[in-house]
Design a protein around this motif. Structure first.
Motif, PDB file in Angstrom:
ATOM      1  N   ALA A   1     -35.890  22.482  -9.940  1.00 24.98           N
ATOM      2  CA  ALA A   1     -34.758  21.918 -10.688  1.00 24.98           C
ATOM      3  C   ALA A   1     -33.450  22.130  -9.929  1.00 24.98           C
ATOM      4  O   ALA A   1     -32.612  21.225  -9.850  1.00 24.98           O
ATOM      5  N   LEU A   2     -33.261  23.317  -9.352  1.00 19.98           N
ATOM      6  CA  LEU A   2     -32.025  23.608  -8.626  1.00 19.98           C
ATOM      7  C   LEU A   2     -31.939  22.833  -7.318  1.00 19.98           C
ATOM      8  O   LEU A   2     -30.851  22.448  -6.876  1.00 19.98           O
ATOM      9  N   GLN A   3     -33.085  22.588  -6.695  1.00 18.80           N
ATOM     10  CA  GLN A   3     -33.078  21.831  -5.429  1.00 18.80           C
ATOM     11  C   GLN A   3     -32.742  20.360  -5.645  1.00 18.80           C
ATOM     12  O   GLN A   3     -32.357  19.673  -4.698  1.00 18.80           O
ATOM     13  N   LYS A   4     -32.875  19.893  -6.870  1.00 18.08           N
ATOM     14  CA  LYS A   4     -32.423  18.533  -7.163  1.00 18.08           C
ATOM     15  C   LYS A   4     -30.897  18.453  -7.150  1.00 18.08           C
ATOM     16  O   LYS A   4     -30.319  17.413  -6.859  1.00 18.08           O
ATOM     17  N   VAL A   5     -30.240  19.586  -7.468  1.00 21.54           N
ATOM     18  CA  VAL A   5     -28.772  19.655  -7.404  1.00 21.54           C
ATOM     19  C   VAL A   5     -28.319  19.836  -5.970  1.00 21.54           C
ATOM     20  O   VAL A   5     -27.388  19.188  -5.500  1.00 21.54           O
ATOM     21  N   ASP A   6     -29.023  20.739  -5.253  1.00 23.59           N
ATOM     22  CA  ASP A   6     -28.674  21.049  -3.858  1.00 23.59           C
ATOM     23  C   ASP A   6     -29.970  21.342  -3.109  1.00 23.59           C
ATOM     24  O   ASP A   6     -30.559  22.420  -3.281  1.00 23.59           O
ATOM     25  N   PRO A   7     -30.453  20.414  -2.278  1.00 27.27           N
ATOM     26  CA  PRO A   7     -31.726  20.608  -1.559  1.00 27.27           C
ATOM     27  C   PRO A   7     -31.736  21.833  -0.642  1.00 27.27           C
ATOM     28  O   PRO A   7     -32.819  22.306  -0.253  1.00 27.27           O
ATOM     29  N   SER A   8     -30.561  22.362  -0.301  1.00 28.75           N
ATOM     30  CA  SER A   8     -30.511  23.506   0.623  1.00 28.75           C
ATOM     31  C   SER A   8     -30.719  24.845  -0.079  1.00 28.75           C
ATOM     32  O   SER A   8     -30.794  25.891   0.586  1.00 28.75           O
ATOM     33  N   ILE A   9     -30.808  24.842  -1.403  1.00 28.05           N
ATOM     34  CA  ILE A   9     -30.962  26.106  -2.147  1.00 28.05           C
ATOM     35  C   ILE A   9     -32.282  26.786  -1.802  1.00 28.05           C
ATOM     36  O   ILE A   9     -33.337  26.141  -1.739  1.00 28.05           O
ATOM     37  N   ARG A  10     -32.210  28.081  -1.571  1.00 35.11           N
ATOM     38  CA  ARG A  10     -33.429  28.873  -1.420  1.00 35.11           C
ATOM     39  C   ARG A  10     -33.233  30.213  -2.137  1.00 35.11           C
ATOM     40  O   ARG A  10     -32.109  30.696  -2.280  1.00 35.11           O
ATOM     41  N   PHE A  11     -34.347  30.788  -2.583  1.00 38.04           N
ATOM     42  CA  PHE A  11     -34.307  32.073  -3.281  1.00 38.04           C
ATOM     43  C   PHE A  11     -34.435  33.194  -2.258  1.00 38.04           C
ATOM     44  O   PHE A  11     -35.450  33.284  -1.555  1.00 38.04           O
TER      45      PHE A  11
END
Length: 323
Positions: free
Chosen positions: A120-130
């Motif tokens: 869900a968060l990667q749809k906002v920002d594809p560069s997000i990683r945990f």
């Protein structure tokens, strides 16, 4: 130049006239508020329920609103999102903490839910990683609750000790009852409205203890001066006079405190709204209790008039009958 005044210079309000309603009603509400968490329960946040904290890194700036909107369809329960300014992160990385409460019977959110959150968060920002995932279990949460109760109880006893040393034990008990009144009614309103109760609310309750003490000490200080000054005046009249003389100061202090709190309630956002609401409610109850609760306890117990003389053991009764 005319100064702003909340009340006239000289008021003669009898604050004991409807004591059965004001004081009696307050004590009834305190009892209900103390019982309320056990009957209806508090709406505990992640700090007390347990859950998972996810640390994220992204190349784009953190958009808390967009993150929250993306996670809403997942129905995760209590979710707190904060941007983190981490000096150890590289300059092109933006860090955030996403805290998600655990489901009933679980210590943390399952791996499948983590995958859904990441997607869900990667749809906002594809560069997000945990970069890290940490869980807080119910044992740790229970320990936090115990320490929170100990902190509030310790603050109330510290208030009693301070007032006892500065005034008399009757004043100390009055201040303690007023403080318990303010804290209990704040907890009660959180139960009634089912507002999230987390560690920030504990901080607010400790702040309320300090505010309640400040208001009560002002009235008590004037009462002590008047008890020495008006030696023949009945205790009830002295306490009324003291409250009237400090009424303008009390209301001005409360109003000046409420103005920024109302602004924060409206514009501060969801993250601090519970904390600000608790403080604002505490200001209202603290002002009320300094006028209608603390003085009533002193009137019922009585207090000695002359601090220059040794206590002969009758301090608790010699003025009660005259009130």
């Amino acid at each position: 130049m005319r100064h702003l005044r909340m009340v006239p210079d000289h008021t003669n309000i009898d604050f004991f006239a409807i004591a059965r309603v004001t004081f009696g009603g307050s004590m009834l509400l305190v009892v209900i508020s103390i019982m309320a968490p056990f009957i209806w329960g508090l709406n505990f946040g992640i700090d007390f329920l347990g859950g998972t904290t996810i640390r994220t890194e992204a190349s784009q700036p953190v958009n808390v609103g967009a993150y929250r909107k993306a996670l809403d369809p997942l129905h995760l329960g209590d979710v707190i999102i904060n941007q983190v300014f981490d000096p150890s992160a590289s300059t092109n990385k933006h860090v955030a903490n996403v805290r998600v409460s655990a489901e009933k019977g679980h210590e943390s959110i399952p791996p499948a839910a983590l995958k859904r959150i990441e997607g869900a968060l990667q749809k906002v920002d594809p560069s997000i990683r945990f970069t890290s995932v940490n869980s807080v279990g119910p044992k740790v949460s229970g320990e936090l609750m115990r320490k929170a109760v100990m902190a509030i109880s310790g603050a109330v006893f510290a208030v009693m000790a301070y007032i006892w040393l500065r005034f008399e034990w009757q004043f100390a008990l009055g201040a303690a009852v007023a403080t318990v009144h303010d804290v209990a009614l704040t907890v009660g309103i959180f139960v009634l409205l089912q507002i999230k109760f987390d560690l920030s609310i504990i901080a607010a309750l400790l702040t309320i203890v300090g505010y309640s003490l400040n208001d009560t000490v002002v009235v008590f200080d004037r009462a002590r001066e008047n008890l020495i000054k008006y030696k023949k005046m009945p205790l009830r009249d002295v306490l009324n006079l003291s409250a009237n003389e400090t009424l303008s100061r009390t209301l001005m202090t409360s109003l000046s405190t409420m103005i920024p709190l109302i602004a924060l309630l409206i514009f501060g956002g969801d993250v601090i709204r519970g904390f600000v609401f608790a403080i604002a409610w505490g200001v209202i109850t603290g002002t009320y209790s300094s006028i209608y609760v603390a003085k009533n306890i002193v009137l019922m117990l009585g207090v000695k008039r002359d601090w220059g003389k040794k206590d002969d053991g009758a301090a608790g009764t010699q003025f009660a009958a005259k009130g």
